[in-house]
Design a protein around this motif. Sequence first.
Motif, PDB file in Angstrom:
ATOM      1  N   MET A 108      -8.504  -7.122 -10.868  1.00 20.58           N
ATOM      2  CA  MET A 108      -8.933  -6.325  -9.715  1.00 20.58           C
ATOM      3  C   MET A 108      -7.716  -5.893  -8.904  1.00 20.58           C
ATOM      4  SD  MET A 108     -11.153  -8.130  -6.653  1.00 20.58           S
ATOM      5  CE  MET A 108     -11.102  -7.270  -5.101  1.00 20.58           C
ATOM      6  N   GLU A 109      -7.825  -4.725  -8.317  1.00 17.70           N
ATOM      7  CA  GLU A 109      -6.662  -4.167  -7.608  1.00 17.70           C
ATOM      8  C   GLU A 109      -6.360  -4.927  -6.311  1.00 17.70           C
ATOM      9  OE1 GLU A 109      -7.283  -0.028  -6.764  1.00 17.70           O
ATOM     10  OE2 GLU A 109      -5.167   0.443  -7.111  1.00 17.70           O
ATOM     11  N   GLN A 110      -5.096  -4.969  -5.921  1.00 17.65           N
ATOM     12  CA  GLN A 110      -4.717  -5.584  -4.658  1.00 17.65           C
ATOM     13  C   GLN A 110      -5.037  -4.631  -3.511  1.00 17.65           C
ATOM     14  OE1 GLN A 110      -2.577  -8.802  -4.281  1.00 17.65           O
ATOM     15  NE2 GLN A 110      -4.161  -8.849  -5.861  1.00 17.65           N
ATOM     16  N   ILE A 111      -5.395  -5.198  -2.371  1.00 12.52           N
ATOM     17  CA  ILE A 111      -5.823  -4.351  -1.248  1.00 12.52           C
ATOM     18  C   ILE A 111      -4.735  -3.334  -0.865  1.00 12.52           C
ATOM     19  CG2 ILE A 111      -5.112  -6.005   0.556  1.00 12.52           C
ATOM     20  CD1 ILE A 111      -8.276  -3.956   0.905  1.00 12.52           C
ATOM     21  N   LEU A 112      -3.473  -3.772  -0.851  1.00 15.19           N
ATOM     22  CA  LEU A 112      -2.417  -2.840  -0.421  1.00 15.19           C
ATOM     23  C   LEU A 112      -2.241  -1.703  -1.416  1.00 15.19           C
ATOM     24  CD1 LEU A 112       0.306  -5.254   1.036  1.00 15.19           C
ATOM     25  CD2 LEU A 112      -1.333  -3.826   2.286  1.00 15.19           C
ATOM     26  N   ASP A 113      -2.459  -1.999  -2.695  1.00 12.99           N
ATOM     27  CA  ASP A 113      -2.363  -0.937  -3.705  1.00 12.99           C
ATOM     28  C   ASP A 113      -3.506   0.046  -3.536  1.00 12.99           C
ATOM     29  OD1 ASP A 113      -0.145  -2.189  -4.712  1.00 12.99           O
ATOM     30  OD2 ASP A 113      -1.275  -3.320  -6.224  1.00 12.99           O
ATOM     31  N   TYR A 158      -4.487   5.975  -1.627  1.00  9.17           N
ATOM     32  CA  TYR A 158      -4.959   7.075  -0.788  1.00  9.17           C
ATOM     33  C   TYR A 158      -3.787   7.735  -0.066  1.00  9.17           C
ATOM     34  CZ  TYR A 158      -9.773   5.466  -1.385  1.00  9.17           C
ATOM     35  OH  TYR A 158     -10.989   5.122  -1.899  1.00  9.17           O
ATOM     36  N   VAL A 159      -2.902   6.908   0.463  1.00  7.51           N
ATOM     37  CA  VAL A 159      -1.797   7.455   1.251  1.00  7.51           C
ATOM     38  C   VAL A 159      -0.815   8.204   0.340  1.00  7.51           C
ATOM     39  CG1 VAL A 159       0.002   6.913   2.952  1.00  7.51           C
ATOM     40  CG2 VAL A 159      -2.129   5.590   2.927  1.00  7.51           C
ATOM     41  N   SER A 160      -0.575   7.647  -0.843  1.00  8.67           N
ATOM     42  CA  SER A 160       0.324   8.308  -1.791  1.00  8.67           C
ATOM     43  C   SER A 160      -0.203   9.689  -2.168  1.00  8.67           C
ATOM     44  CB  SER A 160       0.458   7.480  -3.071  1.00  8.67           C
ATOM     45  OG  SER A 160       1.198   6.326  -2.786  1.00  8.67           O
ATOM     46  N   GLU A 161      -1.504   9.713  -2.380  1.00  9.27           N
ATOM     47  CA  GLU A 161      -2.164  10.975  -2.706  1.00  9.27           C
ATOM     48  C   GLU A 161      -1.866  12.013  -1.619  1.00  9.27           C
ATOM     49  OE1 GLU A 161      -4.848  12.350  -5.758  1.00  9.27           O
ATOM     50  OE2 GLU A 161      -3.540  10.632  -5.493  1.00  9.27           O
ATOM     51  N   GLY A 173       3.307  17.607  -0.353  1.00  9.04           N
ATOM     52  CA  GLY A 173       4.536  18.071  -0.995  1.00  9.04           C
ATOM     53  C   GLY A 173       5.659  17.044  -1.017  1.00  9.04           C
ATOM     54  N   TYR A 174       5.320  15.785  -0.831  1.00 10.49           N
ATOM     55  CA  TYR A 174       6.353  14.741  -0.853  1.00 10.49           C
ATOM     56  C   TYR A 174       6.130  13.776  -2.013  1.00 10.49           C
ATOM     57  CZ  TYR A 174       6.836  16.494   3.897  1.00 10.49           C
ATOM     58  OH  TYR A 174       6.989  17.308   4.978  1.00 10.49           O
ATOM     59  N   ASP A 175       7.172  12.990  -2.239  1.00 10.46           N
ATOM     60  CA  ASP A 175       7.127  11.987  -3.301  1.00 10.46           C
ATOM     61  C   ASP A 175       6.023  10.966  -3.010  1.00 10.46           C
ATOM     62  OD1 ASP A 175       7.598  10.094  -5.183  1.00 10.46           O
ATOM     63  OD2 ASP A 175       9.739   9.845  -4.736  1.00 10.46           O
ATOM     64  N   ARG A 176       5.215  10.682  -4.012  1.00 11.16           N
ATOM     65  CA  ARG A 176       4.101   9.756  -3.746  1.00 11.16           C
ATOM     66  C   ARG A 176       4.561   8.320  -3.518  1.00 11.16           C
ATOM     67  NH1 ARG A 176      -0.573  10.002  -6.630  1.00 11.16           N
ATOM     68  NH2 ARG A 176      -0.901   7.772  -6.350  1.00 11.16           N
ATOM     69  N   GLU A 177       5.770   8.023  -3.998  1.00 15.55           N
ATOM     70  CA  GLU A 177       6.343   6.686  -3.778  1.00 15.55           C
ATOM     71  C   GLU A 177       6.409   6.313  -2.293  1.00 15.55           C
ATOM     72  OE1 GLU A 177       7.689   4.275  -6.010  1.00 15.55           O
ATOM     73  OE2 GLU A 177       6.297   5.468  -7.223  1.00 15.55           O
ATOM     74  N   LEU A 178       6.482   7.364  -1.462  1.00 14.44           N
ATOM     75  CA  LEU A 178       6.606   7.109  -0.021  1.00 14.44           C
ATOM     76  C   LEU A 178       5.327   6.552   0.590  1.00 14.44           C
ATOM     77  CD1 LEU A 178       8.565  10.362   0.952  1.00 14.44           C
ATOM     78  CD2 LEU A 178       9.488   8.054   0.760  1.00 14.44           C
ATOM     79  N   ILE A 186       6.673  14.825   9.147  1.00 19.28           N
ATOM     80  CA  ILE A 186       6.150  14.429   7.833  1.00 19.28           C
ATOM     81  C   ILE A 186       4.873  13.604   8.017  1.00 19.28           C
ATOM     82  CG2 ILE A 186       6.625  13.107   5.732  1.00 19.28           C
ATOM     83  CD1 ILE A 186       9.566  13.715   6.066  1.00 19.28           C
ATOM     84  N   ALA A 187       4.967  12.644   8.944  1.00 17.13           N
ATOM     85  CA  ALA A 187       3.812  11.767   9.170  1.00 17.13           C
ATOM     86  C   ALA A 187       2.588  12.580   9.579  1.00 17.13           C
ATOM     87  CB  ALA A 187       4.147  10.728  10.234  1.00 17.13           C
ATOM     88  N   GLN A 188       2.813  13.569  10.429  1.00 20.26           N
ATOM     89  CA  GLN A 188       1.685  14.391  10.875  1.00 20.26           C
ATOM     90  C   GLN A 188       1.059  15.177   9.722  1.00 20.26           C
ATOM     91  OE1 GLN A 188       3.715  16.332  14.074  1.00 20.26           O
ATOM     92  NE2 GLN A 188       2.760  15.035  15.656  1.00 20.26           N
ATOM     93  N   GLU A 189       1.938  15.741   8.876  1.00 20.24           N
ATOM     94  CA  GLU A 189       1.413  16.506   7.733  1.00 20.24           C
ATOM     95  C   GLU A 189       0.573  15.615   6.829  1.00 20.24           C
ATOM     96  OE1 GLU A 189       4.650  18.479   5.672  1.00 20.24           O
ATOM     97  OE2 GLU A 189       5.525  19.051   7.607  1.00 20.24           O
ATOM     98  N   VAL A 190       1.105  14.394   6.592  1.00 19.97           N
ATOM     99  CA  VAL A 190       0.359  13.464   5.726  1.00 19.97           C
ATOM    100  C   VAL A 190      -0.969  13.102   6.385  1.00 19.97           C
ATOM    101  CG1 VAL A 190       0.382  11.176   4.652  1.00 19.97           C
ATOM    102  CG2 VAL A 190       2.459  12.586   4.638  1.00 19.97           C
ATOM    103  N   ALA A 191      -0.918  12.843   7.695  1.00 24.10           N
ATOM    104  CA  ALA A 191      -2.143  12.459   8.414  1.00 24.10           C
ATOM    105  C   ALA A 191      -3.203  13.543   8.291  1.00 24.10           C
ATOM    106  CB  ALA A 191      -1.822  12.176   9.882  1.00 24.10           C
ATOM    107  N   GLU A 192      -2.751  14.785   8.332  1.00 24.24           N
ATOM    108  CA  GLU A 192      -3.717  15.879   8.207  1.00 24.24           C
ATOM    109  C   GLU A 192      -4.463  15.822   6.884  1.00 24.24           C
ATOM    110  OE1 GLU A 192      -2.046  19.803   8.933  1.00 24.24           O
ATOM    111  OE2 GLU A 192      -1.291  18.978  10.856  1.00 24.24           O
TER     112      GLU A 192
END
Length: 592
Positions: free
Chosen positions: A1-6, A11-14, A20-25, A58-64
């Motif tokens: 089963m997946e870990q909660i943080l993963d 979702y956040v990586s997506e 337009g940013y690296d999903r690793e972030l 960047i954070a704002q764009e992701v939040a959107e």
Amino acid sequence: MEQILDLIGNYVSEAFEMAGYDRELGRVTVSNRPDLCEYQCNGAMAGAKRYHKAPLQIAQEVAEHLEGCDAFDSVEAVKPGFLNLTLSGELLSGFLNEMKDDTRLGVPEAEVRKKIIIDYGGANVAKPLHVGHLRSAVIGESIKRILRYMGHETIGDVHLGDWGLQMGLIIAQLRSQKPDLVYFDESYDGEYPEEAPFTISELEQIYPEASRRSKEDEAFRAEALKATEQLQHGNRGYRAVWQHILDVSVEDLKKNYDSLDVSFELWKKESDAQPYIPGLVEYLKKEGYAHLDQGALVVDVAEESDTKKIPPCMILKSDGASLYNTTDLATIVMRMENWNPDHIIYVVDKRQDLYFTQVFRCARKTKLVGDSTELTFLGFGTMNGRDGKPFKTRDGGVMRLEMLISDINEEMLRKILENHETDQNEARDTAKTVALSAIKYGDLSNQASKDYIFDTDKFTSFEGNTGPYILYTMVRIKSILRRFMEESGLGRDELDSLVILPAADECEKSLGLTLTAFAPAVLQAAGELAPHKICGYIYELANQFNHFYHETKILTQEKEAQKESYIAQLSLTLRVLECGIDMLGFSAPEKM
Ligand code: ARG
């Protein structure tokens, strides 16, 4: 089963990717400001340089991109560029439902299954077990259980001390007390009696007496040394006495370890390693690892980067006698030959730190172990009394383990009988169970390497960060579940098929969030060989549960589905606590 943080991180990586940013972030951590949010992502900070943009932007764009995402109740981009995340009730309850259906409670198995020998206990034959040996037994047992839960193959070895001067001392003392015993008749060549010429209590008197005498009586000391040497060189009568000492002692030790719920897969002894010594010496000489230094055979283990002097590892004294570390090196040879472990962990008093540095370096340098075998010294601190000095009896004597256990048992019994009237026998059993939690949790809740104060009043208290508090909490859950089962006619296992609904309020949500932290806590405890991480976690969980309990009408809840959801969550909480205390090496009673 997946870990909660993963799960959250996906979702956040997506969203990072869509912006337009690296999903690793999109990596997510538990919030370090729980007053502001539950989880956070610092990826925008890391991305700022790379994308030549203000982190907040960047954070704002992701939040959107996360707006309307049903995983979160809120996503906030805050200065200087963090994403503050609050989980939705659905995501959390979805995770908890999966966790309760998982037999491993969400803890992933180790990717590589290792064979791990844990060297702990380390009692010395014929010497009574004292509190110094308590820590090794308690910590080692817990480490073993944690690693076993992770799916490793664990082998606990008690590594009894049965080869030193103490054996010669006992033989010499016995001979001077009972010179007519057949073991001391050199012309005797028949079978020796099967029954030991002493009981355990006699044996326990012989050793301290002999030890005291050897300090005052030069001639007696010389005799004991000679007896030790003759024993080691195979004197028949002495061997027979030694075997009796061993049998009588081991029987008693097993009783003691049993009462601590500590058990070993292997009951190897220092003497079992002796046959490996001649071959080892031969090898070290032949390969040029060992050289003579003032008549003694040594292996240099100093390294250039050393800041303090690491003396050579002595293999044989100038008179040809072997030493404690010769035995340890031979034990390594024996272990490699018979079990070929990936890892050996030694749970020993931290004052043996330098000693193990020498042994490990020597074993590596001389290739007794290959690169793929890890050696770890887990040194523990001293158990002190309330005066900050090594733990003693009330009259200042050396505290025997048995005494300590029975003292705590009595104290626990007193407290249990004081709380309510119960059957004496039942109370006695309960007291034993709770006393063990007091002793073990009191020890394990401290970082192993630190000294700690054994404070009977504190450890046996039903309040605060103690074993009895954890058990009390579990008993409270058990009693609610019992009442629910009576009422509903459901069985214990059926409770786990009830569905957990999205949390109805904050304190229920906090409990749920704490449940999701079980797997990370176990992984950390296993990775750092740190049982105190399990203690810290279950203490937090017990607190969260008690908070929820005081704020919530559980059994009197009118909406049936809501009540069932509470029960399912309680049942999961209990399973997690049960799993946690099992890793610590104790269990909970039904009532207390
Ligand atoms: N018997 C030893 C003592 O009481 C502890 C043994 C620890 N293990 C080892 N492999 N040296 O100090």
